[in-house]
Design a protein around this motif. Sequence first.
Motif: not given
Lengths: 110, 110
Positions: B32, B63-65, B69
């Motif tokens: 992140s 990829k957003w989680q 990010k």
Amino acid sequence: MFGMNDDAVFRALADASRRQLLDRLYDQSGQSLGELCQGLEMTRQAVAKHLAILEEANLVSVKWQGREKLHFINPVPINHIAERWINKFERRQLSALSALKKALEGDGDQ
Amino acid sequence: MFGMNDDAVFRALADASRRQLLDRLYDQSGQSLGELCQGLEMTRQAVAKHLAILEEANLVSVKWQGREKLHFINPVPINHIAERWINKFERRQLSALSALKKALEGDGDQ
DNA sequence: GTTATAGGCAACTATTTGGTTGCATGTCAA
DNA sequence: TTGACATGCAACCAAATAGTTGCCTATAAC
């Protein structure tokens, strides 16, 4: 992974005009400043500055011949980067990547 | 020899901080923004800008989680440059040297 | 010699770049 | 819901960069 010595090389390669000059020297090494200026939309002084940066990065070597300064391309720094850095990506990951790439091509973004 | 498409990649690689970020992502992909900031003497916003430049050069995918990010290294552009550009120098002029070098090293890693 | 040619040097300018601070937004947890 | 956390967005700043112009030096040619 990234050596600090490579910094000048990376910075020199960052500019499109300098890469173009390397292109020209790759096609024909040993050109003078005047020859390298031909067809470029830049003053001679600007080209000379770019060549100085390439020289400082050791990507170009020069040799004075009379009043002409001849420029020769030097592949060593690029090979250095390739060996120390790019091959690390290429050799280790590209084999697996080839398969992954094909799989991802139908997958859009993420 | 140099494609205009490679310009963003070359410019992205020109900065030592960005190469360091690629280093970190090479060691551990999927970090992140906060993780990537740790230990760096820069604000989070500066790191985010660097990552945005790497993203734009397609060297990093995100990829957003949730609210995090995650950043993933993408070797494709580097391979592209290696194939189109560096190999031109390397393969032609250093092939003999490369072979010798590897022979002397005993071909340790990869 | 004189003149043309090849290049260097220095000052200046505009734009880009790397970085900051301050605040806003969105998500998770209590 | 309230607060903490992860990130985004925008304005701003200083330094680096790419380019210019003007002038100086050195070599070659006549």
